[in-house]
Scaffold this motif. Structure first.
Motif, short mmCIF file in Angstrom:
data_model
loop_
_atom_site.label_atom_id
_atom_site.label_comp_id
_atom_site.label_asym_id
_atom_site.label_seq_id
_atom_site.Cartn_x
_atom_site.Cartn_y
_atom_site.Cartn_z
N ILE A 54 0.86 -1.18 0.00
CA ILE A 54 0.00 0.00 0.00
C ILE A 54 0.90 1.24 0.00
CG2 ILE A 54 -1.70 1.34 1.32
CD1 ILE A 54 -2.89 -1.23 0.20
N THR A 56 0.57 5.60 0.04
CA THR A 56 -0.36 6.72 0.24
C THR A 56 0.33 8.03 -0.15
OG1 THR A 56 0.27 6.91 2.57
CG2 THR A 56 -1.68 5.58 2.05
N GLU A 72 -2.71 0.26 -4.21
CA GLU A 72 -2.20 -1.05 -3.84
C GLU A 72 -1.50 -1.65 -5.05
OE1 GLU A 72 -3.66 -5.51 -2.45
OE2 GLU A 72 -5.15 -3.93 -2.68
N ARG A 87 -7.14 2.41 -4.26
CA ARG A 87 -8.04 1.91 -3.21
C ARG A 87 -8.84 3.06 -2.62
NH1 ARG A 87 -8.10 -1.98 -5.59
NH2 ARG A 87 -6.87 -3.84 -5.20
#
Length: 153
Positions: A54, A56, A72, A87
């Motif tokens: 993941i 961000t 992801e 996501r």
């Protein structure tokens, strides 16, 4: 849901290992993103990409509005391809394939992005008026920046 597609291919005068090392490191994404987007990685990133990873970010794609984006990594075939999927973020759907192929003078890199916008009809109008142009601009910037970075190697 209307699905749009962008596909771009670029040849780079570098080895497959060098291309993979650079593009599979999410930390390098900010180096090839236009400065006006104010792209910032907000979480820790591992040294090597893996399925399930993941990432961000914060970015300002339009009107100085800061958005959060979470992707992801869903598929990884070392030195061949990887896929990132949104996501959480500004798109209703985002699926970005990154393909790498050794060619005579280096590496051929192909990006294939399938995406959809929220808000149905309003999203289609926004796409026609601005969003498609912004995405094209981002990919043009990336193409130019990558070419500058790896020129003469």
């Amino acid at each position: 849901m209307k699905i749009y597609k962008i596909e771009r291919t670029q040849q780079l005068p570098i080895s497959l290992d060098e291309a993979w090392s650079f593009f599979s490191s999410a930390g390098n994404l900010s180096r090839i993103t236009p400065p006006w987007m104010k792209f910032e990685v907000t979480g820790e990133l591992p040294e090597h990409m893996y399925p399930g990873m993941i990432a961000t970010y914060h970015l300002q794609p339009v009107l100085g509005i800061t958005l959060s984006w979470m992707t992801e990594i869903t598929h990884v075939e070392e030195n061949k391809m990887f896929v990132d999927e949104q996501r959480h973020g500004p798109f209703r759907f985002w699926h970005h394939q990154h393909h790498f192929k050794e060619v005579e003078n280096g590496v051929e890199m192909t990006d294939i992005v399938h995406y959809a916008l929220p808000f149905s009809k309003v999203g289609r109008i926004a796409h026609r008026l601005n969003i498609r142009k912004k995405l094209e601009e981002i990919f043009r910037y990336r193409h130019q920046k990558v070419e500058e970075m790896f020129k003469g190697r």
